[in-house]
Design an enzyme around this catalytic site. Structure first.
Site, PDB file in Angstrom:
ATOM      1  N   TRP A 126       5.137 -12.407 -92.655  1.00  0.00           N
ATOM      2  CA  TRP A 126       6.339 -11.653 -92.305  1.00  0.00           C
ATOM      3  C   TRP A 126       6.143 -12.000 -90.170  1.00  0.00           C
ATOM      4  O   TRP A 126       6.594 -12.605 -89.292  1.00  0.00           O
ATOM      5  CB  TRP A 126       6.846 -10.599 -91.773  1.00  0.00           C
ATOM      6  N   HIS A 127       4.354 -11.518 -89.874  1.00  0.00           N
ATOM      7  CA  HIS A 127       3.986 -12.074 -88.767  1.00  0.00           C
ATOM      8  C   HIS A 127       4.035 -13.309 -88.018  1.00  0.00           C
ATOM      9  O   HIS A 127       4.436 -13.424 -86.941  1.00  0.00           O
ATOM     10  CB  HIS A 127       2.932 -11.642 -88.487  1.00  0.00           C
TER      11      HIS A 127
END
Length: 414
Positions: free
Chosen positions: A342-343
């Site tokens: 996600w990052h």
């Protein structure tokens, strides 16, 4: 009125707050007198959102509108399916709804790492992650039966709640609706105002003073010194500079992000909405699990509730992994890998996720060992502070991985 001379990205500079606080005055007066001006609140949010996506950011604004139309159709189609009389609760329909809800965010994460010039249009918009998390949460709670009915107006305000759209915290629909549906009493609102002012000044201290000191003043100098030492094969000298970078970056990340979060909570309290806090003294954590209960808490709890716990219950129900310890470890691996991806789709974010997974698994082994040998392992002030010290080192090394600076050093040498 010409706003072009002001940077209207949320909480970006002190001037921004002047316009924001002026716009809040009618709401403050109304709430002080026990009235919530919902129409004005909606106009207020839309105006500031428009100013964010004005000028060079207009394409992001278009993406936001298209995204909201898609997510609204999806959410209310699934709500209709779940509440329809004699409608079967088929798992595949729920899974499809969740996959479709996260599809735009997944596409943005993939497209943003494509080579420059490959994608001929602007992808994503400011706040897409946090809005996606909110939307997925609502779909999951509709399926659970925790949310019986989603009100379109409240839902739109929940997704587009201006103070939190850029940096969180991630609120929950039912909690938001409870605050939004009524105005606080005068005494309650006076208390809210006290917290709002306190968090506002604390945010200024964190972001514009401490965040600037660590991130703008010290960090570039330390980074440059580390690169010079690396090019000169500095050995021990390089190690010291990397260590300095590790601590300085950790402090910068905390004060900058915590400052943003405090601003969001402060403005929410001015509006009579009790947006949850995002940080709770994370650097006094005595172990890594304690850290994740204190750092970016709304995101941590979201991942815990909607990924870790749901996968664990699913695996237990299907008897995929019979050993509970192994099951928790696989759940941690899934959780932190998703958090890493996600990052961003880069090696250091994914490595950071794996690092946190390994750290929390080791921590679980240690906690079980302590419980088994609690009579022989001492527990006092020294062991407490030693645990805090060790945990802080583990946290900071993780932030060093997260920063990508190790990659920068490597390419600097080669």
């Amino acid at each position: 009125m010409n706003f072009n001379f002001i940077n209207l990205q949320p909480y970006s500079n002190p001037q921004y707050f002047i316009w924001l606080l002026i716009a809040l005055i009618p709401m403050i007066i109304g709430l002080y007198n026990g009235k919530r001006f919902k129409t004005y609140e909606a106009i207020f949010s839309l105006v500031f959102l428009f100013l964010i996506f004005d000028a060079s950011h207009w394409q992001q604004g278009v993406n936001l509108i298209l995204y909201l139309v898609f997510e609204f159709l999806l959410t209310f189609a699934y709500e209709r399916y779940r509440t329809k009389k004699n409608s079967p609760n088929k798992t595949w329909v729920f899974c499809l709804a969740v996959i479709l809800a996260i599809l735009p965010l997944t596409a943005v994460k993939i497209l943003t790492v494509m080579p420059a010039g490959t994608v001929p249009f602007v992808v994503g918009f400011l706040g897409i992650s946090y809005i996606t998390f909110k939307n997925v949460q609502v779909i999951m709670e509709i399926r659970d039966g925790a949310i019986k009915k989603v009100e379109p107006g409240t839902y739109a305000r929940f997704l587009l709640f201006f103070p939190t759209i850029s940096s969180g915290p991630i609120d929950r629909y039912r909690r938001f609706k409870k605050d939004f549906d009524k105005a606080p009493t005068r005494d309650q609102y006076i208390t809210d105002l006290q917290y709002a002012v306190r968090y506002l000044f604390q945010g200024f201290l964190y972001k514009f003073i401490l965040g600037w000191l660590f991130g703008t003043y010290w960090l570039p100098k330390i980074s440059q010194a580390a690169l010079i030492a690396g090019n000169a094969a500095g050995g021990l000298k390089l190690s010291w500079w990397v260590l300095a970078y590790m601590y300085c970056y950790t402090m910068y990340l905390f004060f900058d992000f915590a400052g943003y979060s405090l601003f969001a909570v402060s403005i929410s309290y001015f509006m009579g909405i009790h947006t949850p806090m995002n940080f709770n003294k994370p650097f006094i954590s005595q172990n890594i699990k304690d850290f994740w209960n204190r750092w970016h808490m709304t995101l941590s709890f979201w991942f815990r509730d909607y990924i870790y716990m749901r996968f664990t219950f699913f695996a237990m129900k299907k008897k995929l992994i019979k050993n509970r310890i192994r099951l928790s470890q696989v759940s941690y691996l899934l959780l932190f890998l998703i958090m890493g991806f996600w990052h961003g789709l880069t090696w250091y974010y994914i490595t950071y996720g794996l690092y946190q997974c390994i750290a929390i698994i080791i921590n679980d082994y240690w906690l079980r060992f302590k419980r088994k040998h609690k009579k022989t392992i001492p527990s006092n002030k020294f062991t407490k502070w030693f645990a805090i010290f060790i945990t802080f080192q583990v946290i900071c090394f993780g932030m060093l991985i997260f920063s990508g600076f190790l990659s920068q050093l490597w390419f600097g040498w080669h």
